[in-house]
Design a protein around this motif. Structure first.
Motif: not given
Lengths: 264, 264, 264, 264
Positions: D44-66
């Protein structure tokens, strides 16, 4: 965030079984029936009763901010009401959320500019306002910043609210060095830029707030309380003559046309 | 959501380069300096000017709703201001979001109850208010529902705002069958329940709103606009004498104690 | 409002100098790097970890709610951002305020309808779902109420999200009596009304939420959390390709034309 | 505010009767069942699909803020829910309104600081990070400003989220010069101040956002979307185990004691 305190305190009001006091006054007997809404706003904010002259001027500045037509704030409130008509308060809240630096910022910006140029402890000391105006405008021009409170896309060469607000201020003893400085800043800014830069309503109100001595940080609050009144009016009209559904449909259809499958 | 329209319309106001009209009046020349904030709220909502008597009563009911002490709404606004002091408008918005069914609901509930018992087209037709009161209370009791506008945890046996509001209404020709019915409902509810059930401020205001003929759906809006004023006052105080940090720390420490590692 | 307690408690999480626990799990070591955002939402709400099957279905239902185009909620958020670009959080808040009975109401309405027809303690007892569907639709028709979760202005005869959501549910052991009942209600409602009434995404999600056993009151929360993500995307786009200024100008100009001085 | 456009456009998504696309992907067939909620946020934010590595890191940073416990934001949401339990969305909105400069400001502040020290076009050009760190800290100390992203009232000498986030980033190819610079800034700031200044979670996330190349202005949005999830959890708990009424009563009673009639 402050230091830890021993005790929580508040000086706004309190109540017991048979007494309700707001800012030291007895609500049923000293406020209701004796004061108008603007005077109660003044009382709530300053902790004291407005004089008749202050009442006149304060009511005028807050009233000026109640209604500005179909603003982005009114559109946001109406869109919100369409989705949650059971939560009128949330629709007003949504409308208020946008009263930030772009729309009410110039009001607090004008107050801040005037206080920085002429601190309150210099009032009445014969400061050269012409020199201050030149210096202030030069400072904004050097930073390539817009002088707050000047210019209007529609109301030119004069914003019709400004002379009237200054007249009310003058008739009630609230026209002093801050209004004079604002006017000199306008003259200087027009001379330097070669453009029509009327003092707009936010500039006039910012200057009058300085005449009252209100802290510049609370000036935005006058816009917020006034607009809450205006937004309730918009929501009542939306409930009787809805326009948000049509605005939404037009936008959605146009986006589908420009950015949907046919656009590819 | 409505049907599609050909054209968007709004009757609140408009402006051109040199004119600003709100509800048909010239803002600088017919409103500023001539009306108080409560009267402008009345104008914005009804589209017409209040008579001097209406002004007196309308100002009183809105003023009653400005300040109720450290309410959940005020706590929410102060907590929000602690996190985002640059967004005073968002702190007010957060405080308004909670003005829902629990706190202002009884006001619109009282208006709705009175209109349902006594529709406006039955006014002046000699309806038996005693019978209506009996029937209304019986209906609420049968549904095990609370009669809106009655009872108060602190203000008893009398909410001191109520007799004063009814007095102001009576002095200004706004005390009619709706206030009479509200009083009869109170008497009946107390008789049936055996409890002290004073007409509280929201009940008094709900009844007076019926005397004005305001639609019950907009009654909540009076609370919202009034509280916006009150919340600006709370935020100004919070900026000078912050208490939200301490409230937060106390809550967090207690939760850590009851629900943290030591509690396991 | 509850009774007074001796102690405040919360079971969501706690932290000390070197430990942070959320719902009993160690955040750095058991959550970060191991779970995805949807699973953490599940954990936050239910207090337990989703199974791989639950994770698949729960992520799918929340994802469905992230993005619905230029909705009234997105317009409200964008309008708010135009006025207060320094307060992204307030723009998201404004957009969320409208997720009430009109737009997300049908989701919780569908869950509520299904739970009322088929309470959880009747699951697996061989209740006649056909009879329940007939009775449920008859009830709504008798009250002249719309059956929640059916019908869509654009997506017909089939809402393309619904068969896919039901497929994911079925593949992961979450397709039981509630989904079956929802489908029978659709068939019955179409037969009775003679109209195309596809199960829309909110109906599908409402039914799946019942399969999970989520309380119907929290179902709205899934829409709220999902849309918060979607709105951040809209605000980012608005910051790069603003459209709210143009929407505002068009509306204001049209209103001036239909309702301004020329219209009198 | 922008210039007038001929046409409104948006590239987020569109739908027709049988197709729904988000950022170019088919929602039912390419997203649902294939992606998790964090990946959809990335899309939604970048307009492109995350790679598996990006997915791992991006999920972690957002989860930290929940979830951060009983924060001012959670208290505001719970207070709002007490007053308007029918408007869960408004309670979440109220809680989000306070995610401003004080609480999430340090996250965007850290990103901004790092981008200003090391613009993206200097990456990989062999810039001396030690010198940059010295210069950056000296700049903040000269302005008597706090270095964003350093220090924590509770988590010291180490914020346990930080090493874990950096580990996840390193394992997935997202640990580069920005994280290295953040660590050098910490070392320098501790040396200059003589205080323990751990890189806190907002500092770690701010640095990782730079590794992704996210604009610093949108970094706040990750906190907003994450906290929306957390707040729904708090409201669900409040509905089952209410604490806001008790918090309110304690505050009100204490204020009455310190600032009411007895205090005069």
């Amino acid at each position: 965030m402050g230091k830890r305190k021993d005790k929580l305190t508040s000086n706004i009001g309190w109540s017991t079984s048979d007494t309700i006091r707001v800012r030291g006054l007895d609500l049923p007997n000293e406020i209701l029936g004796h004061m108008n809404l603007g005077d109660v706003a003044f009382l709530q904010l300053t902790g004291r009763q407005a004089t008749p002259e202050e009442s006149k001027v304060f009511n005028a500045i807050v009233i000026t901010l109640v209604e500005h037509g179909i603003t982005p704030s009114a559109i946001a409130a109406r869109m919100t009401y369409m989705g949650a008509p059971e939560s009128l308060q949330a629709a007003v809240a949504a409308g208020l959320c946008g009263l930030g630096t772009v729309f009410v910022g110039s009001m607090e910006g004008a107050s801040k500019m005037l206080y920085e140029a002429l601190p309150q402890d210099k009032l009445g000391t014969g400061v050269d306002l012409d020199a201050l105006a030149v210096e202030t405008v030069a400072g904004f021009r050097a930073r390539k910043a817009i002088v707050p409170g000047l210019g209007h896309p529609v109301h030119k060469p004069v914003d019709p609210r400004t002379p009237r607000l200054f007249e009310i201020a003058a008739e009630n003893g609230k026209s002093g060095e801050y209004i004079a400085l604002m006017q000199k800043i306008q003259t200087e800014a027009e001379a330097r830029s070669g453009k029509m830069l009327p003092i707009n309503a936010t500039g006039a109100i910012g200057a009058i707030c300085c005449e009252f001595g209100f802290p510049w940080k609370i000036v935005r609050g006058f816009g917020v309380m006034a607009r809450a009144i205006g937004l309730v009016g918009h929501i009542l009209e939306e409930s009787e003559n809805p326009i948000s559904y049509d605005i939404w449909q037009r936008v959605e259809e146009e986006i589908l046309e420009t950015s949907g499958p046919g656009a590819r």
